[in-house]
Design a protein around this motif. Structure first.
Motif, PDB file in Angstrom:
ATOM      1  N   THR A 145       0.825  -1.209   0.000  1.00 59.34           N
ATOM      2  CA  THR A 145       0.000   0.000   0.000  1.00 59.34           C
ATOM      3  C   THR A 145       0.864   1.267   0.000  1.00 59.34           C
ATOM      4  O   THR A 145       0.533   2.246  -0.677  1.00 59.34           O
ATOM      5  N   ALA A 146       1.967   1.228   0.718  1.00 60.67           N
ATOM      6  CA  ALA A 146       2.876   2.375   0.713  1.00 60.67           C
ATOM      7  C   ALA A 146       3.494   2.559  -0.669  1.00 60.67           C
ATOM      8  O   ALA A 146       3.626   3.692  -1.166  1.00 60.67           O
ATOM      9  N   ALA A 147       3.858   1.453  -1.307  1.00 57.02           N
ATOM     10  CA  ALA A 147       4.464   1.511  -2.632  1.00 57.02           C
ATOM     11  C   ALA A 147       3.474   2.029  -3.670  1.00 57.02           C
ATOM     12  O   ALA A 147       3.845   2.791  -4.571  1.00 57.02           O
ATOM     13  N   LEU A 148       2.211   1.633  -3.564  1.00 52.97           N
ATOM     14  CA  LEU A 148       1.202   2.107  -4.510  1.00 52.97           C
ATOM     15  C   LEU A 148       1.077   3.633  -4.470  1.00 52.97           C
ATOM     16  O   LEU A 148       0.991   4.289  -5.517  1.00 52.97           O
ATOM     17  N   ASP A 154       3.309   6.493 -11.820  1.00 51.31           N
ATOM     18  CA  ASP A 154       4.099   5.574 -12.642  1.00 51.31           C
ATOM     19  C   ASP A 154       3.309   4.954 -13.784  1.00 51.31           C
ATOM     20  O   ASP A 154       3.861   4.223 -14.606  1.00 51.31           O
ATOM     21  N   SER A 155       2.007   5.206 -13.826  1.00 49.66           N
ATOM     22  CA  SER A 155       1.166   4.706 -14.916  1.00 49.66           C
ATOM     23  C   SER A 155       0.680   5.894 -15.741  1.00 49.66           C
ATOM     24  O   SER A 155       0.114   6.839 -15.201  1.00 49.66           O
ATOM     25  N   LYS A 156       0.940   5.830 -17.032  1.00 46.46           N
ATOM     26  CA  LYS A 156       0.477   6.895 -17.930  1.00 46.46           C
ATOM     27  C   LYS A 156      -0.129   6.268 -19.170  1.00 46.46           C
ATOM     28  O   LYS A 156       0.488   5.417 -19.810  1.00 46.46           O
ATOM     29  N   VAL A 157      -1.351   6.681 -19.493  1.00 49.75           N
ATOM     30  CA  VAL A 157      -2.039   6.119 -20.647  1.00 49.75           C
ATOM     31  C   VAL A 157      -2.383   7.234 -21.625  1.00 49.75           C
ATOM     32  O   VAL A 157      -2.785   8.327 -21.225  1.00 49.75           O
ATOM     33  N   ILE A 227       9.855  -1.303 -17.856  1.00 49.65           N
ATOM     34  CA  ILE A 227       8.610  -0.703 -18.353  1.00 49.65           C
ATOM     35  C   ILE A 227       7.677  -1.769 -18.923  1.00 49.65           C
ATOM     36  O   ILE A 227       8.067  -2.565 -19.777  1.00 49.65           O
ATOM     37  N   TRP A 228       6.449  -1.755 -18.418  1.00 42.33           N
ATOM     38  CA  TRP A 228       5.392  -2.613 -18.961  1.00 42.33           C
ATOM     39  C   TRP A 228       4.526  -1.763 -19.882  1.00 42.33           C
ATOM     40  O   TRP A 228       4.252  -0.591 -19.593  1.00 42.33           O
ATOM     41  N   LEU A 229       4.064  -2.382 -20.964  1.00 41.51           N
ATOM     42  CA  LEU A 229       3.161  -1.718 -21.897  1.00 41.51           C
ATOM     43  C   LEU A 229       1.853  -2.490 -21.995  1.00 41.51           C
ATOM     44  O   LEU A 229       1.841  -3.715 -21.948  1.00 41.51           O
ATOM     45  N   GLY A 271     -16.312   5.498 -28.228  1.00 39.76           N
ATOM     46  CA  GLY A 271     -16.676   5.294 -29.619  1.00 39.76           C
ATOM     47  C   GLY A 271     -15.653   4.461 -30.366  1.00 39.76           C
ATOM     48  O   GLY A 271     -14.616   4.065 -29.818  1.00 39.76           O
ATOM     49  N   PRO A 272     -15.931   4.168 -31.645  1.00 38.07           N
ATOM     50  CA  PRO A 272     -15.014   3.342 -32.441  1.00 38.07           C
ATOM     51  C   PRO A 272     -13.771   4.114 -32.878  1.00 38.07           C
ATOM     52  O   PRO A 272     -13.767   5.341 -32.921  1.00 38.07           O
ATOM     53  N   GLY A 273     -12.721   3.358 -33.191  1.00 37.53           N
ATOM     54  CA  GLY A 273     -11.504   3.963 -33.731  1.00 37.53           C
ATOM     55  C   GLY A 273     -10.486   4.383 -32.696  1.00 37.53           C
ATOM     56  O   GLY A 273      -9.589   5.176 -32.973  1.00 37.53           O
ATOM     57  N   LEU A 274     -10.571   3.835 -31.488  1.00 42.66           N
ATOM     58  CA  LEU A 274      -9.664   4.225 -30.405  1.00 42.66           C
ATOM     59  C   LEU A 274      -8.416   3.341 -30.369  1.00 42.66           C
ATOM     60  O   LEU A 274      -8.506   2.125 -30.533  1.00 42.66           O
ATOM     61  N   ILE A 275      -7.270   3.955 -30.151  1.00 47.41           N
ATOM     62  CA  ILE A 275      -6.015   3.243 -29.884  1.00 47.41           C
ATOM     63  C   ILE A 275      -5.445   3.803 -28.587  1.00 47.41           C
ATOM     64  O   ILE A 275      -5.272   5.016 -28.447  1.00 47.41           O
ATOM     65  N   GLY A 276      -5.168   2.950 -27.619  1.00 46.64           N
ATOM     66  CA  GLY A 276      -4.612   3.403 -26.348  1.00 46.64           C
ATOM     67  C   GLY A 276      -3.364   2.624 -25.986  1.00 46.64           C
ATOM     68  O   GLY A 276      -3.275   1.423 -26.260  1.00 46.64           O
ATOM     69  N   VAL A 277      -2.407   3.307 -25.399  1.00 50.90           N
ATOM     70  CA  VAL A 277      -1.194   2.652 -24.908  1.00 50.90           C
ATOM     71  C   VAL A 277      -0.923   3.141 -23.494  1.00 50.90           C
ATOM     72  O   VAL A 277      -0.904   4.344 -23.234  1.00 50.90           O
ATOM     73  N   CYS A 278      -0.735   2.182 -22.592  1.00 52.20           N
ATOM     74  CA  CYS A 278      -0.361   2.491 -21.213  1.00 52.20           C
ATOM     75  C   CYS A 278       1.104   2.144 -21.013  1.00 52.20           C
ATOM     76  O   CYS A 278       1.564   1.075 -21.435  1.00 52.20           O
ATOM     77  N   MET A 279       1.840   3.050 -20.393  1.00 49.36           N
ATOM     78  CA  MET A 279       3.232   2.804 -20.010  1.00 49.36           C
ATOM     79  C   MET A 279       3.302   2.807 -18.486  1.00 49.36           C
ATOM     80  O   MET A 279       2.768   3.710 -17.838  1.00 49.36           O
ATOM     81  N   PHE A 280       3.966   1.805 -17.939  1.00 49.65           N
ATOM     82  CA  PHE A 280       4.017   1.664 -16.488  1.00 49.65           C
ATOM     83  C   PHE A 280       5.427   1.289 -16.060  1.00 49.65           C
ATOM     84  O   PHE A 280       6.023   0.341 -16.580  1.00 49.65           O
ATOM     85  N   CYS A 281       5.963   2.027 -15.072  1.00 46.04           N
ATOM     86  CA  CYS A 281       7.267   1.713 -14.511  1.00 46.04           C
ATOM     87  C   CYS A 281       7.077   0.696 -13.395  1.00 46.04           C
ATOM     88  O   CYS A 281       6.534   1.017 -12.339  1.00 46.04           O
ATOM     89  N   ALA A 282       7.507  -0.534 -13.647  1.00 45.72           N
ATOM     90  CA  ALA A 282       7.255  -1.632 -12.716  1.00 45.72           C
ATOM     91  C   ALA A 282       8.341  -1.779 -11.652  1.00 45.72           C
ATOM     92  O   ALA A 282       8.252  -2.663 -10.802  1.00 45.72           O
ATOM     93  N   ASP A 283       9.348  -0.932 -11.674  1.00 40.07           N
ATOM     94  CA  ASP A 283      10.426  -1.015 -10.672  1.00 40.07           C
ATOM     95  C   ASP A 283       9.897  -0.715  -9.280  1.00 40.07           C
ATOM     96  O   ASP A 283       8.966   0.071  -9.117  1.00 40.07           O
TER      97      ASP A 283
END
Length: 283
Positions: A145-148, A154-157, A227-229, A271-283
């Protein structure tokens, strides 16, 4: 020995079913409402069904109510859990966080923690995945919980969107520039700010330029480290596959851990036509 800690999310976190099953992550389903027709997100309606009823029918969504949250927590208790971490989609976009927080105040015999991800879709789900792996590694409840809290940013979408019509119709427009896109046909790239509200990152004319700009943003803002994607699409599988092929070139040290179509509740508002990418630092 790892502590017995339950993880709770709602379906707006967009975690794939195979990962939820693998790590025993509990899920509360949002609902999609067409008048008197009510469907459970991820159970009896798909995003494709939502798209097929656009634009004539634009449904509403609803979050789990207080009683439904309590019913889920009771099921968790019956499985012997006395520690619970709830990972919620942004309180700036949904009422889930406040509802879960209110419900858990009654469980004084449990250690509980409610985390506002300030994000949505896999921008939220990736925190739950990290938490599951942390439990597996033997981290304690207090350590996790402290780390969260420390990892809040650390998460960006980032989302490329083909239209703002559905975001506007659902009242989720936030700080996104809506009028320009409507009048000039400009395609936006949006994200969530520090308050967990949608805002405009970039505006471009045309889909090809928009997706290229999305890749440039990812390259520019990708943090260092482990980094997780996560790659998501809304009725745009072909475009998402093109992005997937380019990710190793622009982010060679990042690992793609999720590649999926978004859930129905998210399709309602994007709606239709969406592309999303999440970048997350897992360290």
């Amino acid at each position: 020995m790892a502590e017995k800690i339950a993880i709770l999310v709602d379906s707006g976190s967009d975690l794939p079913e195979n990962l939820r099953r693998k790590y025993g992550i509990w899920t509360m389903n949002l609902r999609i409402i067409y008048g008197k027709e009510v469907y459970e997100d991820g159970t009896d309606i798909t995003a494709q069904t939502v798209y097929s009823r656009f634009p004539q029918q634009i449904p509403k969504t609803s979050t789990p109510n207080l009683m439904e949250v309590k019913e889920t927590v009771e099921k968790i208790r019956q499985k012997g859990y006395r520690k619970l971490i709830a990972i919620c989609i942004s309180s700036g976009l949904s009422g889930t966080f406040n509802t879960v927080k209110t419900a858990l105040r009654e469980y004084t015999d449990m250690e509980t923690f409610v985390f506002d991800s300030k994000s949505i879709s896999m921008g939220t789900g990736i925190f739950a995945l990290w938490t599951a792996k942390a439990i597996e590694k033997g981290m304690s409840f207090s350590e996790i919980t402290a780390a969260l809290l420390h990892k809040q940013n650390d998460s960006k979408v980032y989302y490329y969107m083909d239209t703002l019509d559905y975001l506007r119709a659902g009242g989720r427009i936030g700080k996104v520039t809506g009028l320009i896109g409507k009048v000039l046909g400009i395609k936006p790239i949006i994200s969530c700010n520090e308050e967990g509200i949608y805002y405009t990152v970039s505006l471009l004319r045309g889909k090809k330029s928009g997706i290229q700009r999305l890749l440039e943003i990812l390259k520019k803002h990708c943090p260092r480290g482990n980094i997780w994607l996560a790659l998501m699409n809304g009725d745009a599988a072909k475009e998402a596959d093109n992005v997937r092929r380019q990710l190793p070139k622009i982010l060679p040290n990042a690992k793609l851990i999720v590649n999926k179509a978004i859930t129905a509740s998210l399709a309602v508002h994007t709606g239709p036509g969406l592309i999303g990418v999440c970048m997350f630092c897992a360290d």
